[in-house]
Design an enzyme around this catalytic site. Structure first.
Site, PDB file in Angstrom:
ATOM      1  N   ASP A   1      -6.881 -15.909   2.630  1.00 27.17           N
ATOM      2  CA  ASP A   1      -8.236 -16.445   2.809  1.00 27.17           C
ATOM      3  C   ASP A   1      -9.082 -16.195   1.566  1.00 27.17           C
ATOM      4  OD1 ASP A   1      -7.835 -17.409   5.407  1.00 27.17           O
ATOM      5  OD2 ASP A   1      -9.719 -16.573   6.146  1.00 27.17           O
TER       6      ASP A   1
ATOM      7  N   ASP B   1      -5.567  -3.243  -2.247  1.00 27.20           N
ATOM      8  CA  ASP B   1      -7.001  -3.167  -2.546  1.00 27.20           C
ATOM      9  C   ASP B   1      -7.280  -3.648  -3.971  1.00 27.20           C
ATOM     10  OD1 ASP B   1      -5.543  -0.937  -3.355  1.00 27.20           O
ATOM     11  OD2 ASP B   1      -7.157   0.499  -2.999  1.00 27.20           O
TER      12      ASP B   1
ATOM     13  N   LYS C   1       0.894  -1.170   0.000  1.00 22.55           N
ATOM     14  CA  LYS C   1       0.000   0.000   0.000  1.00 22.55           C
ATOM     15  C   LYS C   1       0.923   1.208   0.000  1.00 22.55           C
ATOM     16  CE  LYS C   1      -4.136   1.876   0.303  1.00 22.55           C
ATOM     17  NZ  LYS C   1      -5.074   1.876  -0.838  1.00 22.55           N
TER      18      LYS C   1
HETATM   19  C1  IPM Z   1      -3.973 -17.647   9.861  1.00 25.80           C
HETATM   20  C2  IPM Z   1      -4.950 -17.352  10.975  1.00 25.80           C
HETATM   21  C3  IPM Z   1      -4.185 -16.756  12.141  1.00 25.80           C
HETATM   22  C4  IPM Z   1      -3.572 -15.461  11.651  1.00 25.80           C
HETATM   23  C5  IPM Z   1      -5.041 -16.526  13.394  1.00 25.80           C
HETATM   24  C6  IPM Z   1      -5.744 -17.771  13.857  1.00 25.80           C
HETATM   25  C7  IPM Z   1      -4.234 -15.938  14.526  1.00 25.80           C
HETATM   26  O1  IPM Z   1      -5.974 -16.527  10.526  1.00 25.80           O
HETATM   27  O2  IPM Z   1      -3.032 -18.425  10.088  1.00 25.80           O
HETATM   28  O3  IPM Z   1      -4.160 -17.104   8.776  1.00 25.80           O
HETATM   29  O4  IPM Z   1      -4.211 -14.402  11.690  1.00 25.80           O
HETATM   30  O5  IPM Z   1      -2.402 -15.495  11.243  1.00 25.80           O
HETATM   31 MG    MG Z   2      -5.910 -16.107   8.468  1.00 25.65          MG
END
Ligand code: IPM
Ligand code: MG
Length: 375
Positions: free
Chosen positions: A263, A235, A203
Site C-alpha cells: 500500500d 521499518d 525483521k
Molecule cells: C490486500 C487487502 C486484504 C489483505 C484485505 C482486504 C483482507 O488489504 O489484498 O492487500 O489484507 O490482504
Molecule cells: Mg492490503
C-alpha cells in the site's frame, strides 16, 4: 493451450467493483477480437453481493464456478459500514477473499508499482525524490504468516481474584522453510527478467521468523548468481520507500509486511486506481491457477458515480492473459493501450491535475472506451 479452453470466472464484488469490471471486460472483448481468441467469461456474485444473492460472501455456486474455471478475475469486496451484526468470520474479507486465497493455494502475490512519467504530478514525492523513476515489483507471500497462523483467537483470561476477566487476542506468525523457499524462487525469477536486484524484507533483529526468512532467502539466492540480493529490515524499508524509491527493483515480503509495504508503494504510483495484481498458485504442467484483482479496495465513497479509475482492473486482465494463458502479445496490447491513453491526456479524477495543459478529465466509462479504442 487451446484457446477454446480460456475459462474466466468474473467476480466483480462490491463498491466500485462492478463498474470498473465492466470496463475491463470491454477491453478484454476488444483484445479477444483483435487476437481471435475465444474467451468464456462467466460472472458470479461475491462479497456483500454474494450475501445479498445467496446469504454467503462466497456462495457455493460461485466457488463451483471458480473451480471449473482457469482463473478468477476479481473486482473488490468489503464494505466496512455494512451490517455490523454479521460476524467477522462471515464478512467478505475473511469469508471470500482470504478463503479463496487459501482454497486455491494462491501463495504468490505480484504487485507491480509503476509511476507513469506523465503522472509524476500525482506522486506524493518531489520530482527529485522520484529519481530515475519508480518501477517496483512487490512479491508478497499470501497464504502464510500472521494472516493464517494458528492459534488465532480472542480468549478470556482471569485477571486474578476479584479483578474480573480480561481479554487476550492472539495471532501467530509462522512460516516453514518450503513456504519461504517457494516464494523466494518466484521473486528471484521475477528479478531475473527485470533489473536483477532483489531486496528481501524481514525483521531478523527481533523475530524468529525474520531470521529463518533471511536464511532461506540467502540459500535460494545461490541459484541466482546474476541477481543482486540485499536484505532490509521492514521499518527501514518503509522509510527507504519514501526517501529513495528508485533504489528498489523487486521487494520480497512475508504476508503482513507485504500488505503494508505494497500500500505504501502504491501511493508512489500516483493512485491506488493504477495498480493491478496477480495472485498465483503452484505451477501444474503448463498451467498456473491465477487470481487477478486491482490493488485498491471497494471505494464506497465514489461507487456508482462514474468516477472510479478502471485502469487497475484493466491492467489486471493483462496480467491474467500473461500469467494464466501465456498470451503475452495480448497482455502487451492492453498495457500499450493504457499507456497510449494516458499519453493522450485521459485522466480520471484521481490522476487529474488542472496544471496539466493537455489533460482531459473523464469518467470511468470514457476511460474504458478510450482504452478499448486504443487496442
Ligand atoms: C490486500 C487487502 C486484504 C489483505 C484485505 C482486504 C483482507 O488489504 O489484498 O492487500 O489484507 O490482504
Ligand atoms: Mg492490503
Amino acid at each position: 493451450m487451446n484457446s477454446e479452453s480460456f475459462k474466466i470466472a468474473v467476480l466483480a464484488g462490491d463498491g466500485i467493483g462492478p463498474e470498473v469490471m465492466r470496463e475491463a471486460i470491454k477491453v478484454l472483448r476488444a483484445v479477444e477480437r483483435k487476437f481471435s481468441l475465444a474467451l468464456k467469461i462467466s460472472e458470479a456474485p461475491v462479497g456483500w453481493a454474494g450475501i445479498d444473492a445467496a446469504g454467503k460472501a462466497l456462495p457455493d455456486a460461485t466457488l463451483k464456478l471458480c473451480k471449473e474455471s482457469d482463473c478468477i478475475l476479481f473486482g473488490s469486496v468489503g464494505l466496512p459500514d455494512r451490517d455490523p451484526t454479521i460476524p467477522k468470520e462471515e464478512r467478505p474479507e475473511r469469508a471470500a477473499l482470504l478463503r479463496l486465497r487459501k482454497e486455491f493455494g494462491l501463495f504468490a502475490n505480484l504487485r507491480p508499482v509503476r509511476l507513469f512519467k506523465e503522472l509524476s504530478h500525482a506522486c506524493p514525492l518531489s520530482k527529485e525524490r522520484q529519481g530515475n523513476g519508480i518501477d517496483i515489483l512487490v512479491v508478497r507471500e499470501l497464504t502464510g504468516g500472521m494472516y493464517f497462523g494458528q492459534p488465532k483467537k480472542t480468549e478470556e483470561i482471569s485477571a486474578g481474584a476479584g479483578k474480573g476477566k480480561i481479554l487476550r487476542a492472539i495471532d501467530t506468525m509462522v512460516y516453514t522453510t518450503p513456504e519461504i523457499e517457494r516464494i523466494a524462487h518466484v521473486a528471484f525469477r521475477a528479478a531475473r527478467v527485470r533489473r536483477k536486484k532483489l531486496t528481501s524484507i524481514d525483521k531478523a533483529n527481533v523475530l524468529e521468523n525474520g531470521v529463518l526468512w533471511r536464511d532461506v532467502v540467502m540459500t535460494a539466492g545461490r541459484e541466482y548468481p546474476d541477481v543482486t540480493l540485499e536484505h532490509m529490515f521492514v521499518d527501514n524499508a518503509a522509510m527507504q520507500l519514501m526517501l529513495k524509491p528508485a533504489q528498489f527493483d523487486v521487494l520480497l515480503c512475508e504476508n503482513m509486511f507485504g500488505d503494508i509495504l505494497s500500500d505504501e508503494a502504491a501511493a508512489l504510483a500516483g493512485s491506488l486506481g493504477m495498480l493491478p495484481s496477480a495472485s498465483l498458485g503452484a505451477q501444474s504442467g503448463d498451467r498456473v491457477f491465477g487470481f487477478y484483482e486491482p490493488a485498491g479496495g471497494t471505494a464506497p465513497d465514489i461507487a456508482g458515480k462514474n468516477l472510479a479509475n478502471p485502469i487497475a482492473q484493466i491492467l489486471s486482465t493483462a496480467m491474467m492473459l500473461r500469467h494464466s494463458f501465456d498470451l503475452s502479445d495480448a497482455a502487451i496490447a492492453i498495457e500499450n493501450a493504457v499507456a497510449k491513453t494516458i499519453t493522450a491526456g485521459c485522466r480520471t479524477g484521481d490522476i487529474f491535475s488542472p496544471a496539466e495543459t493537455n489533460a482531459r478529465r473523464v469518467g470511468t466509462i470514457e476511460m474504458g472506451d478510450a482504452i478499448a479504442g486504443a487496442i
